[in-house]
Design an enzyme around this catalytic site. Structure first.
Site, PDB file in Angstrom:
ATOM      1  N   ASP A  34       4.326  -6.152   3.284  1.00 21.91           N
ATOM      2  CA  ASP A  34       3.925  -4.965   4.190  1.00 21.91           C
ATOM      3  C   ASP A  34       5.086  -4.873   5.504  1.00 21.91           C
ATOM      4  OD1 ASP A  34       2.839  -2.743   5.617  1.00 21.91           O
ATOM      5  OD2 ASP A  34       0.995  -3.459   5.339  1.00 21.91           O
ATOM      6  N   GLU A  94      -5.282   1.113   3.015  1.00 19.26           N
ATOM      7  CA  GLU A  94      -4.906  -0.019   3.890  1.00 19.26           C
ATOM      8  C   GLU A  94      -4.948   0.650   5.377  1.00 19.26           C
ATOM      9  OE1 GLU A  94      -2.354  -2.459   6.401  1.00 19.26           O
ATOM     10  OE2 GLU A  94      -2.236  -0.436   6.009  1.00 19.26           O
ATOM     11  N   GLU A  95      -4.533   1.998   5.565  1.00 20.31           N
ATOM     12  CA  GLU A  95      -4.274   2.361   6.910  1.00 20.31           C
ATOM     13  C   GLU A  95      -5.623   2.760   7.531  1.00 20.31           C
ATOM     14  OE1 GLU A  95      -1.752   2.360   8.305  1.00 20.31           O
ATOM     15  OE2 GLU A  95       0.001   2.660   7.121  1.00 20.31           O
ATOM     16  N   ASP A 123       6.341   2.069   6.169  1.00 23.99           N
ATOM     17  CA  ASP A 123       5.026   1.373   6.072  1.00 23.99           C
ATOM     18  C   ASP A 123       4.055   2.366   5.355  1.00 23.99           C
ATOM     19  OD1 ASP A 123       2.724   0.054   6.678  1.00 23.99           O
ATOM     20  OD2 ASP A 123       2.557   0.778   8.718  1.00 23.99           O
ATOM     21  N   HIS A 130       4.632   3.157  12.782  1.00 28.49           N
ATOM     22  CA  HIS A 130       3.865   4.281  12.915  1.00 28.49           C
ATOM     23  C   HIS A 130       4.466   5.670  13.761  1.00 28.49           C
ATOM     24  CE1 HIS A 130      -0.496   2.463  12.082  1.00 28.49           C
ATOM     25  NE2 HIS A 130       0.493   2.042  10.915  1.00 28.49           N
ATOM     26  N   HIS A 138       0.751  -1.141   0.020  1.00 30.52           N
ATOM     27  CA  HIS A 138      -0.071  -0.157   0.051  1.00 30.52           C
ATOM     28  C   HIS A 138       0.793   1.297   0.113  1.00 30.52           C
ATOM     29  CE1 HIS A 138       0.163   0.994   4.324  1.00 30.52           C
ATOM     30  NE2 HIS A 138       0.560  -0.284   4.514  1.00 30.52           N
TER      31      HIS A 138
END
Length: 340
Positions: free
Chosen positions: A237, A216-217, A182, A317, A65
């Protein structure tokens, strides 16, 4: 594979702001790169990018993603400061004092910084005691604004996107540091795989698709646009690095289970066997707080086998870190899994 190309593509993707819901520029970039490599990519209705790499039989979809965490303006305060609502799992603690860009829907791009409210230590005696949330922090615009009307006069309104600086660095020792590894690191790896196939006329063991998703998030990236003939989906991922896990930034992580449950046993076993066959350094782990694109596909009713791999990434994150060796080991695994 061509690591210089992979890292160049990573830097290019990281330089494009693309929080969930604001991803057209990243998707258009992918379409341009895949077209230049000789493929025929398509943009999905949701805004993702889909591309067939060729091959025959037992169709496999490799997913990554290109949407990231970010923010959106929720309130313009009477003093001209801005409150944001997070997109995805963005945390205020990880964004304090970070520079950002505010994309006005109609009047351009403005810069600012996310700060604790009343951020001057010499003024705020409770600075260190204050809990960092998106209610206790605010975007300070780099404009001479003193009121909500001043901000709106610039064309800035609620619903405008706020994008944070990635601060990308690749060290001489091989560490890759940036926000949003990510999952742009994996997207760059899939581009490198596509380039390897074209440049060296590689033969695929099976039919292979790439799917670059863009939600995706927020949980529904791969809920649609799965080809009807797909038998297997693998999400490429980030691999988790942290207490209780064995993966490091220098390895490829193969996930056996996450918060959505176990991954397909046969697929996970085949991924381990592929890693062993080429000497790729790997770890098999269980992720305690994680959900992937392929799980969104299963929840949408697709009858497919599913797996999850990724280069090890620390501080997920937040300001994330991986290593070139982790990228190399992930590419080795992908090569062994899909190429003759």
């Amino acid at each position: 594979m061509n690591m210089d190309y992979c890292l160049s593509e990573l830097k290019a993707l990281l330089s494009i702001d693309s929080p969930s819901g604001f991803t057209d520029k990243a998707a258009d970039y992918l379409i341009g790169e895949l077209t230049a490599l000789g493929y025929a990519p398509e943009k999905t209705r949701k805004g993702g990018v889909f591309c067939c790499l060729g091959g025959e039989g037992s169709p496999l979809v490799l997913m990554a993603h290109v949407d990231t965490l970010g923010g959106m303006i929720s309130t313009i305060k009477p003093n001209g400061r801005i409150t944001i609502t997070p997109i995805g799992g963005l945390r205020a603690e990880n964004c304090e004092a970070e520079n950002c860009r505010i994309y006005s829907r109609f009047s351009g791009v403005y810069s600012g910084t996310l700060q604790l409210c009343n951020a001057s230590i010499h003024v705020n005696g409770s600075y260190g005691e204050k809990l960092r949330t998106f209610e206790t922090t605010e975007v300070v615009l780099d404009e001479p604004v003193k009121s909500a009307d001043d901000v709106r006069a610039l064309g800035i309104e609620a619903g405008d996107f706020v994008c944070f600086d990635p601060r990308t660095v690749i060290t001489e020792s091989g560490y890759i540091k940036s926000r949003f590894l990510d999952d742009k690191l994996s997207a760059a790896m899939l581009l490198a795989l596509a380039k390897e196939i074209k440049d060296n006329n590689r033969t695929l063991k099976r039919k292979v698709y790439l799917h670059f998703t863009v939600y995706e998030e927020v949980g529904h990236g791969a809920s649609a646009s799965v080809p009807n003939d797909a038998e297997e989906l693998i999400s490429v991922d980030m691999g988790c690095v942290g207490d209780g896990l064995t993966c490091t930034e220098r390895e490829v992580s193969i996930c056996a289970k996450d918060s959505g449950g176990p991954y397909n046993y046969a697929v996970t076993t085949a991924l381990v066997e592929a890693a062993k066959s080429v000497g790729a350094k790997y770890a098999v782990d269980v992720y305690p707080h994680y959900g992937s694109d392929v799980e969104a596909s299963l929840r949408s009713g697709w009858d497919v086998r599913h797996g999850l791999i990724g280069a090890g990434v620390y501080a997920s994150h937040g300001y994330e870190r991986s290593h070139i060796e982790g990228v190399e080991n992930t590419l080795k695994l992908l090569e062994a899994y899909v190429l003759d």
